[in-house]
Design an enzyme around this catalytic site. Structure first.
Site, short mmCIF file in Angstrom:
data_model
loop_
_atom_site.label_atom_id
_atom_site.label_comp_id
_atom_site.label_asym_id
_atom_site.label_seq_id
_atom_site.Cartn_x
_atom_site.Cartn_y
_atom_site.Cartn_z
N ASP A 145 -7.73 -7.22 1.80
CA ASP A 145 -7.43 -5.90 2.36
C ASP A 145 -8.14 -5.75 3.70
O ASP A 145 -9.23 -6.29 3.90
CB ASP A 145 -7.92 -4.80 1.39
N LYS A 150 -1.79 -6.86 11.34
CA LYS A 150 -2.28 -7.08 9.98
C LYS A 150 -1.27 -6.76 8.90
O LYS A 150 -0.29 -6.07 9.13
CB LYS A 150 -3.55 -6.28 9.76
N ASP A 151 -1.54 -7.28 7.74
CA ASP A 151 -0.58 -7.19 6.66
C ASP A 151 -1.26 -7.31 5.30
O ASP A 151 -0.62 -7.59 4.31
CB ASP A 151 0.45 -8.31 6.85
N TYR A 195 3.43 -8.53 18.03
CA TYR A 195 2.41 -8.77 17.03
C TYR A 195 1.82 -7.46 16.54
O TYR A 195 1.36 -6.66 17.34
CB TYR A 195 1.31 -9.65 17.63
N ASP A 216 -6.80 -0.67 -1.07
CA ASP A 216 -5.71 0.28 -1.27
C ASP A 216 -4.35 -0.40 -1.51
O ASP A 216 -3.32 0.28 -1.55
CB ASP A 216 -5.60 1.26 -0.09
N TYR A 225 -3.48 9.84 0.39
CA TYR A 225 -3.43 9.43 1.79
C TYR A 225 -2.46 8.26 1.96
O TYR A 225 -2.45 7.32 1.16
CB TYR A 225 -4.82 9.04 2.30
N ASP A 275 0.88 -1.16 0.00
CA ASP A 275 0.00 0.00 0.00
C ASP A 275 0.92 1.21 0.00
O ASP A 275 1.65 1.44 0.97
CB ASP A 275 -0.87 -0.05 1.26
N GLY A 301 18.42 -5.61 -0.85
CA GLY A 301 18.66 -6.94 -1.42
C GLY A 301 17.46 -7.86 -1.39
O GLY A 301 17.38 -8.81 -2.14
P1 13P Z 1 -4.70 -0.32 5.31
O1 13P Z 1 -3.84 -1.28 6.12
O2 13P Z 1 -5.45 -1.02 4.24
O3 13P Z 1 -3.88 0.82 4.83
O4 13P Z 1 -5.83 0.22 6.27
C1 13P Z 1 -5.49 0.99 7.36
C2 13P Z 1 -6.64 1.18 8.27
O5 13P Z 1 -6.46 1.03 9.45
C3 13P Z 1 -7.94 1.56 7.72
O6 13P Z 1 -8.90 1.73 8.71
MG MG Z 2 -3.78 2.22 3.51
MG MG Z 3 -4.74 -2.11 2.68
#
Ligand code: 13P
Ligand code: MG
Ligand code: MG
Ligand code: 13P
Length: 379
Positions: free
Chosen positions: A133, A233-234, A230, A54, A92, A13, A105
């Protein structure tokens, strides 16, 4: 053409229009220019630039193996250029996932996510890309468990002699930065005992036990990077190979008919229900979600992607199957909105928000600090 092919997805993103919604089209075009140049220079065989919400996803094929520096650098350079455009347009979160200023690398540890698999291309090789997402890699643990472990989902586990031999799961413990390989069907219940804890364990790879090679790979990069801490999210991608000894295309899609709660919605700090949809429908338009999942499918043809585009289309110029576009999924989408709205009714209370160790944002340490003198011991 003989020889192994590598399928790599590298995703990031690097900015979006009006909050965390969708990259500007010029950013996707810029990535396409870099990857087209990669084909010209023979770093890549083929590519397809797409996105979910995104997140820009670069789907690539090449003959350089997994972790190839030249492929990772190409993706990095494409994302840097797209991030520059995002900055110029004041979008954004411009450059959000590019955690370092310079490429060192390998893309792992630098912010973008990656899922790669090298294998011998079969005479007919259906390949599917799940892209999500507003969620985390362990969001795939439940569907992958049902696909490879549950004969009530994948009838092939019962009626296809090769699938019946079972699958090996490489599971990552993201807290302790360790991995273990476990075998199904013998260890099915023990595998589920680990994977049920989505805060700690995630599937990294699944291997066929009948000699077909890697069946699935999931991006888990950010989790590895921050092992011990932790981060929640990813926005993960999962690549799978289908049919002939592996689950069929339809068996891969089956678990998504059920409404699943996944972590990582809104501010990376909420649970919401997976919303399967077409790429064009993946803009998160309700409370930054609900967490989207898309699925694109191709055939491989001598290392190239073959979708619905003409046979002589240029590299990069593809029309994949967009599986969650179909009207069957309307039912799941409705259920996802209903379930997500129900959970949202809990506002800032668990289980709408994640557990204390998993929140991407929290004010609690500051609140507790302020209250340090006011807390009294109970009698
Ligand atoms: P993204 O990880 O998709 O950028 O979303 C961030 C987020 O917290 C939206 O509420
Ligand atoms: Mg984002
Ligand atoms: Mg995202
Ligand atoms: P075909 O007989 O059309 O090849 O389909 C087999 C299959 O696995 C469908 O799920």
């Amino acid at each position: 053409m003989a020889g192994k092919i590598t399928v790599s997805v590298i995703k990031a993103d690097v900015g979006s229009v009006c909050g965390h919604t969708r990259p500007h089209p010029s950013m996707m075009e810029k990535c396409g220019e870099f990857l087209a140049d990669g084909v010209k220079k023979k770093t890549l065989v083929d590519y397809y630039v797409t996105r979910v919400g995104d997140d820009i996803n670069l789907l690539m094929t090449h003959r350089n193996g997994e972790d190839a520096k030249e492929v990772h650098k190409l993706a990095w350079d494409a994302f840097m250029a797209a991030a520059d455009l995002a900055k110029e347009m004041h979008l954004y979160g411009a450059g959000q996932d590019l955690l370092s200023d310079a490429f060192s690398g390998n893309i792992r540890g630098a912010g973008p996510g990656s899922a790669e698999m090298e294998f011998e291309e079969r005479p007919t090789e259906p390949i599917m890309f799940f892209m999500a997402d507003k969620t985390e890699p362990s969001a795939y643990s439940l569907p992958l468990s049902r696909i490879y472990l549950d004969p009530f989902t994948t009838t092939g586990l019962v009626i296809d002699a090769r699938a019946k031999k079972g699958f090996d799961f490489e599971i990552h413990d993201v807290m302790d930065n360790k991995k273990v390989v476990m075998s199904s069907p013998e260890e099915t219940l023990s595998i589920l005992s680990l994977l049920g804890d989505t805060t700690r364990y995630a599937v990294k790879r699944v291997f066929s036990r009948s000699g077909i090679g890697t069946a699935a790979v999931v991006s888990t990069d950010k989790l590895n990077l921050t092992a011990g801490k932790y981060v929640g999210k990813d926005d993960p991608v999962c690549v799978v190979r289908a049919q002939s000894g592996l689950p069929s295309v339809g068996e891969y899609l089956q678990p998504f008919m059920d409404t699943m709660l996944v972590a990582g919605w809104m501010r990376g700090s909420h649970y919401g229900a997976f919303y399967p949809c077409a790429v064009d429908d993946s803009d998160p338009t309700y409370f930054d979600g609900p967490p989207r999942v898309c699925c694109l499918g191709f055939q491989l043809r001598d290392g190239r992607f073959q979708g619905l585009e003409p046979r002589d289309a240029k590299p990069g110029d593809h029309r994949p199957m967009d599986f969650f576009k179909g009207s069957e999924w309307d039912l799941v989408r409705r259920n996802s909105v209903k379930a997500s709205k129900m959970v949202r009714g809990h506002g800032p209370f668990m289980p709408a928000i994640l557990g204390p160790g998993e929140m991407e944002y929290t004010s609690r340490p500051a609140v507790l600090k302020e209250l340090v003198r006011r807390f009294e011991k109970l009698d």
